[in-house]
Design an enzyme around this catalytic site. Structure first.
Site, PDB file in Angstrom:
ATOM      1  N   GLY A 100       0.791  -1.096   0.002  1.00 19.30           N
ATOM      2  CA  GLY A 100      -0.182  -0.027   0.084  1.00 19.30           C
ATOM      3  C   GLY A 100       1.090   1.431   0.087  1.00 19.30           C
ATOM      4  N   ARG A 189       0.532  -5.791  -5.049  1.00 16.43           N
ATOM      5  CA  ARG A 189       0.379  -6.631  -4.059  1.00 16.43           C
ATOM      6  C   ARG A 189       0.377  -7.878  -4.472  1.00 16.43           C
ATOM      7  NH1 ARG A 189      -1.712  -3.869   0.520  1.00 16.43           N
ATOM      8  NH2 ARG A 189      -2.847  -1.690   0.084  1.00 16.43           N
ATOM      9  N   THR A 217       5.612  -7.522   2.532  1.00 21.67           N
ATOM     10  CA  THR A 217       6.879  -7.238   1.686  1.00 21.67           C
ATOM     11  C   THR A 217       8.139  -7.695   2.311  1.00 21.67           C
ATOM     12  OG1 THR A 217       5.710  -5.213   0.819  1.00 21.67           O
ATOM     13  CG2 THR A 217       8.223  -5.452   0.531  1.00 21.67           C
ATOM     14  N   THR A 239       5.150   2.010   7.257  1.00 22.39           N
ATOM     15  CA  THR A 239       4.070   1.754   8.053  1.00 22.39           C
ATOM     16  C   THR A 239       3.375   3.216   8.553  1.00 22.39           C
ATOM     17  OG1 THR A 239       2.834   0.643   9.826  1.00 22.39           O
ATOM     18  CG2 THR A 239       5.227   0.944   9.934  1.00 22.39           C
ATOM     19  N   ASP A 241       1.277   3.052  10.978  1.00 20.64           N
ATOM     20  CA  ASP A 241       0.686   2.874  12.262  1.00 20.64           C
ATOM     21  C   ASP A 241       2.020   3.181  13.522  1.00 20.64           C
ATOM     22  OD1 ASP A 241      -1.303   1.896  11.005  1.00 20.64           O
ATOM     23  OD2 ASP A 241      -0.710  -0.263  10.937  1.00 20.64           O
TER      24      ASP A 241
END
Length: 275
Positions: A100, A189, A217, A239, A241
């Protein structure tokens, strides 16, 4: 009275000594050190980048568990990252993005390519379309992604060369990759065949690969290392997050929080207007 005072101080001193004996620092330590995979190299050269250099004997303690009963300590540690005084010479390297999207991808790709030029890497390639593009052999010179015709990638260090907005660009007035959204390399993806990807890297004579991606990945990168043991692979965790151990702030986190805050604020205003 004097005798009682002396006895009191002697008893207090003994108790203090007992306390120190019970809580003395552990003398036995077992630390598990996680070291990066090292590819054997017959020839090494002095790092062309100026120091300070990282000391390979230094580690960062990730987790420690101390037992007062057995006077021992168990822990996990990682080798300190950073430039080394001596490095292996590399002539060809490649960079790719997978999974992503994340704010800051183009800045990471651009800086990796520029740093490789600084280390004397003659050819730096961008792989279009993530692992899918690697499996199909979609390699292209890194300079073609970021610079206008006639400008070399090395010119960026001296201030020359202009960012070339791609056909995927949302803002064609950008002059530098930091303001460009998405990823100029493209992404994909899904799991791909490690043997096919390794064959493409060998065919292109790639010695080092930089992979920017998330959990899936990095799992694919591990499989690629198993299929191509002599490959020098560097994984850059991606990320929003901010959940990477030992990393204070992952790239793209602040931008993602700011964007989410705007959406939440708009939703709050809308909700309070219609109670």
């Amino acid at each position: 009275t004097m005798l009682r005072g002396m006895i009191f101080w002697v008893v207090l001193l003994v108790r203090r000594l007992d306390s120190l004996q019970q809580w003395r620092w552990p003398v036995k330590a077992e630390v598990s050190i996680h070291r990066p995979r090292v590819v054997p190299c017959a020839r090494r050269m002095r790092n062309p980048v100026c120091g300070p250099y990282a000391d390979e004997s230094e580690v960062v303690l990730a987790k420690a568990k101390v037992s007062s009963s057995s006077n021992g300590m168990e822990g996990q540690a990682f080798v300190v990252a950073g430039p080394r005084r001596d490095v292996a010479p590399i002539s060809r390297a490649a960079v790719m993005t997978c999974g992503g999207l994340c704010p800051g991808l183009n800045a990471v790709v651009f800086e990796v390519g520029r740093a490789l030029r600084g280390y004397g890497v003659a050819e730096v390639f961008g792989i279009e379309g993530g692992y899918l593009g690697l499996e199909r052999g979609h390699f292209q010179e890194m300079a073609s992604f970021f610079f206008s015709e006639g400008a070399e990638a090395g010119d960026s260090q001296g201030g020359g060369g202009f960012f070339r907005p791609t056909k995927k660009s949302h803002n064609r007035h950008n002059l530098f990759p930091y303001a460009e959204a998405g990823t100029v390399l493209g992404t994909s993806r899904g799991r791909r065949c490690p043997r096919e990807m390794a064959a493409q890297l060998r065919k292109k004579k790639i010695e080092a690969l930089f992979v920017v991606g998330g959990d899936g990945t990095l799992k694919g990168a591990k499989e690629l290392c198993d299929a191509f043991p002599e490959l020098r692979l560097v994984a850059v965790p991606k990320t929003i997050d901010n959940d990477i151990p030992l990393v204070d702030r992952s790239f793209g986190f602040d931008t993602a929080v700011a964007a989410a805050k705007q959406a939440i604020d708009a939703a709050v205003v809308e909700a309070t207007a219609f109670p």
